[in-house]
Enzyme design. Structure first.
Site, PDB file in Angstrom:
ATOM      1  CG  ASP A  59      54.074  34.600  43.366  1.00  0.00           C
ATOM      2  OD1 ASP A  59      53.177  35.112  43.392  1.00  0.00           O
ATOM      3  OD2 ASP A  59      54.840  33.965  43.991  1.00  0.00           O
ATOM      4  CG  PHE A  91      46.208  39.604  56.658  1.00  0.00           C
ATOM      5  CD1 PHE A  91      47.318  39.255  57.571  1.00  0.00           C
ATOM      6  CD2 PHE A  91      46.479  40.411  55.752  1.00  0.00           C
ATOM      7  CE1 PHE A  91      48.667  39.223  57.289  1.00  0.00           C
ATOM      8  CE2 PHE A  91      47.679  40.511  55.184  1.00  0.00           C
ATOM      9  CZ  PHE A  91      48.815  40.203  56.088  1.00  0.00           C
ATOM     10  CD  GLN A 102      46.299  42.525  59.435  1.00  0.00           C
ATOM     11  OE1 GLN A 102      45.286  42.260  58.897  1.00  0.00           O
ATOM     12  NE2 GLN A 102      46.345  42.056  60.747  1.00  0.00           N
ATOM     13  CB  SER A 136      35.121  41.481  47.317  1.00  0.00           C
ATOM     14  OG  SER A 136      34.302  41.086  48.541  1.00  0.00           O
ATOM     15  CE1 TYR A 191      39.803  40.178  49.830  1.00  0.00           C
ATOM     16  CE2 TYR A 191      37.605  40.896  50.880  1.00  0.00           C
ATOM     17  CZ  TYR A 191      38.297  40.118  49.933  1.00  0.00           C
ATOM     18  OH  TYR A 191      37.865  39.044  48.829  1.00  0.00           O
ATOM     19  CE  LYS A 195      39.694  41.021  46.457  1.00  0.00           C
ATOM     20  NZ  LYS A 195      39.841  40.286  45.262  1.00  0.00           N
ATOM     21  CB  THR A 230      36.987  29.497  49.471  1.00  0.00           C
ATOM     22  OG1 THR A 230      36.868  30.988  50.361  1.00  0.00           O
ATOM     23  CG2 THR A 230      35.952  29.444  48.508  1.00  0.00           C
TER      24      THR A 230
HETATM   25  P1  NAP Z   1      41.149  31.222  48.322  1.00  0.00           P
HETATM   26  O1  NAP Z   1      40.516  29.940  48.513  1.00  0.00           O
HETATM   27  O2  NAP Z   1      41.874  31.500  49.655  1.00  0.00           O
HETATM   28  O3  NAP Z   1      41.942  30.954  47.080  1.00  0.00           O
HETATM   29  C1  NAP Z   1      43.004  32.149  46.527  1.00  0.00           C
HETATM   30  C2  NAP Z   1      43.863  31.675  45.622  1.00  0.00           C
HETATM   31  O4  NAP Z   1      44.578  32.790  44.997  1.00  0.00           O
HETATM   32  C3  NAP Z   1      44.629  30.326  45.836  1.00  0.00           C
HETATM   33  O5  NAP Z   1      44.709  29.788  44.533  1.00  0.00           O
HETATM   34  C4  NAP Z   1      45.975  31.243  46.200  1.00  0.00           C
HETATM   35  O6  NAP Z   1      46.758  30.268  45.943  1.00  0.00           O
HETATM   36  C5  NAP Z   1      45.979  32.272  45.180  1.00  0.00           C
HETATM   37  N1  NAP Z   1      47.010  33.117  45.323  1.00  0.00           N
HETATM   38  C6  NAP Z   1      47.090  33.893  46.393  1.00  0.00           C
HETATM   39  N2  NAP Z   1      48.262  34.611  46.225  1.00  0.00           N
HETATM   40  C7  NAP Z   1      48.662  34.421  45.055  1.00  0.00           C
HETATM   41  C8  NAP Z   1      49.768  34.975  44.276  1.00  0.00           C
HETATM   42  N3  NAP Z   1      50.778  35.866  44.771  1.00  0.00           N
HETATM   43  N4  NAP Z   1      49.940  34.492  42.943  1.00  0.00           N
HETATM   44  C9  NAP Z   1      49.447  33.584  42.527  1.00  0.00           C
HETATM   45  N5  NAP Z   1      48.141  32.887  43.023  1.00  0.00           N
HETATM   46  C10 NAP Z   1      47.706  33.415  44.685  1.00  0.00           C
HETATM   47  O7  NAP Z   1      40.159  32.444  48.104  1.00  0.00           O
HETATM   48  P2  NAP Z   1      38.764  32.264  47.315  1.00  0.00           P
HETATM   49  O8  NAP Z   1      37.644  32.725  48.505  1.00  0.00           O
HETATM   50  O9  NAP Z   1      38.655  31.410  46.335  1.00  0.00           O
HETATM   51  O10 NAP Z   1      39.120  33.775  46.652  1.00  0.00           O
HETATM   52  C11 NAP Z   1      39.026  33.952  45.240  1.00  0.00           C
HETATM   53  C12 NAP Z   1      38.528  35.208  44.792  1.00  0.00           C
HETATM   54  O11 NAP Z   1      37.077  35.689  45.189  1.00  0.00           O
HETATM   55  C13 NAP Z   1      39.571  36.445  45.391  1.00  0.00           C
HETATM   56  O12 NAP Z   1      39.991  37.481  44.591  1.00  0.00           O
HETATM   57  C14 NAP Z   1      38.823  36.893  46.628  1.00  0.00           C
HETATM   58  O13 NAP Z   1      39.245  38.229  47.157  1.00  0.00           O
HETATM   59  C15 NAP Z   1      37.376  36.861  46.099  1.00  0.00           C
HETATM   60  N6  NAP Z   1      36.269  36.746  47.012  1.00  0.00           N
HETATM   61  C16 NAP Z   1      35.891  35.714  47.829  1.00  0.00           C
HETATM   62  C17 NAP Z   1      34.955  35.582  48.506  1.00  0.00           C
HETATM   63  C18 NAP Z   1      34.678  34.210  49.493  1.00  0.00           C
HETATM   64  O14 NAP Z   1      33.785  34.320  50.198  1.00  0.00           O
HETATM   65  N7  NAP Z   1      35.327  33.389  49.637  1.00  0.00           N
HETATM   66  C19 NAP Z   1      34.095  36.766  48.613  1.00  0.00           C
HETATM   67  C20 NAP Z   1      34.190  37.989  47.838  1.00  0.00           C
HETATM   68  C21 NAP Z   1      35.524  37.817  46.941  1.00  0.00           C
HETATM   69  P3  NAP Z   1      47.569  29.266  47.257  1.00  0.00           P
HETATM   70  O15 NAP Z   1      46.763  28.162  47.127  1.00  0.00           O
HETATM   71  O16 NAP Z   1      48.911  29.021  46.545  1.00  0.00           O
HETATM   72  O17 NAP Z   1      47.687  30.127  48.390  1.00  0.00           O
END
Ligand code: NAP
Length: 284
Positions: A59, A91, A102, A136, A191, A195, A230
């Protein structure tokens, strides 16, 4: 034995990164998650595909959990070859928590907790290590409209220190609570600020490791995965998690003596100018 660590590996982009590393990385891939059951389920999912990764609880918000992982890595591997700081929170648009709340929560995890992970794990980096900070499109500096503020983030070297950057992040949280963040030039997105902070931190980190005479050829980059399908994007993203993992995998597997260091890497793996842009129009 080499080791690659991925934070937040149980789902989404982090899971895609674990899958990709399991296919190409010559060593152990450590899928970490803050929940053991979710993490183990993800490991089993990859096992069904014939891929092997190991699980470790992490964590990033809990310094003791980070310390526990650091101790484990030191004992078992004595160093780190790849670290992917992927875990983050966002959020939803419809969230009802006050903006100040937030801001506190988002900056705490996406900026300060990642920083703590790095502070505790970087002493274990081996020469040739690759660190990937998953930023991001929202981490692009051009999203900070206040000229004075933007100039502060844009500086590097001895001007932008951890202390200065931490101060900027704290100022945003305070301003968000006071309600005068927009007047001070901050965007209306916690957010985005988290980032931008992570991206700016990447540049400081690269500078520090480059100055460290005990470390050779360590590359620390910040990447944009694209708009990915996601939970975070409420499944509105258009890329699959494997497509979203591409830029992180590129940065995690850069060849020896790469000059890709401290760079902002887009989802298609092109290197962009984080300070001046331009960035692709479709943001994907
Ligand atoms: P996601 O599906 O919400 O997954 C986030 C992951 O982070 C989950 O495994 C979550 O665990 C974990 N997490 C959150 N807080 C944590 C903590 N305190 N300790 C350990 N693990 C923690 O998000 P995603 O879309 O895959 O995003 C992954 C990365 O890509 C992030 O950095 C996000 O900002 C970036 N990103 C995503 C997008 C997009 O379009 N999806 C775009 C740009 C950047 P739990 O399952 O336990 O909650």
């Amino acid at each position: 034995m080499k080791v690659a660590i991925v934070t937040g590996g149980n789902k989404g982009v982090g899971f895609g990164i674990c899958r990709g590393l399991a296919k190409v990385f010559n060593g152990d891939v450590l899928l970490t998650a803050r929940n053991e059951e979710r993490g183990m389920n993800a490991v089993k999912e990859l096992e069904k595909e014939g891929l092997t990764v190991k699980f470790h609880l992490l964590d990033i918000d809990d310094p003791k959990s980070v310390a526990h992982l650091a101790g484990f890595i030191k004992g078992k591997y004595s160093g780190i070859d790849v670290l992917v700081n992927n875990a983050a929170v966002a959020f939803k648009q419809a969230a009802t928590e006050p903006f100040g709340v937030q801001a506190k929560v988002t900056i705490a995890t996406n900026y300060f907790s990642v920083q703590d992970c790095c502070n505790q794990l970087f002493p274990l980096l081996r020469s040739g290590a690759r660190v990937v900070n998953v930023s991001s499109m929202a981490g692009y500096l051009g999203l900070i409209k206040g000229a004075d503020l933007k100039a502060k983030f844009a500086t590097s070297g001895s001007t932008l220190t951890y202390e200065v950057l931490d101060g900027l992040m704290k100022d945003f949280v305070d301003s968000a609570n006071a309600g005068d963040h927009a007047a001070k030039g901050w965007p209306n997105s916690t957010y985005v600020v988290s980032k931008v902070g992570l991206s700016a931190m990447t540049r400081i980190q690269q500078q520090k490791v480059s100055e460290d005479s005990n470390l050779k050829d360590v590359a620390i980059n910040h990447v944009h995965p694209g708009y990915v399908d996601t939970d975070m994007s409420s499944h509105k993203g258009t890329k699959t998690i494997d497509e979203g993992a591409k830029s992180a995998l590129f940065a995690a597997t850069l060849p020896p003596n790469t000059d890709v260091k401290g760079k902002y890497i887009w989802s298609d793996c092109q290197i962009l100018d984080w300070v001046n842009g331009p960035i692709p129009g479709n943001w994907n």
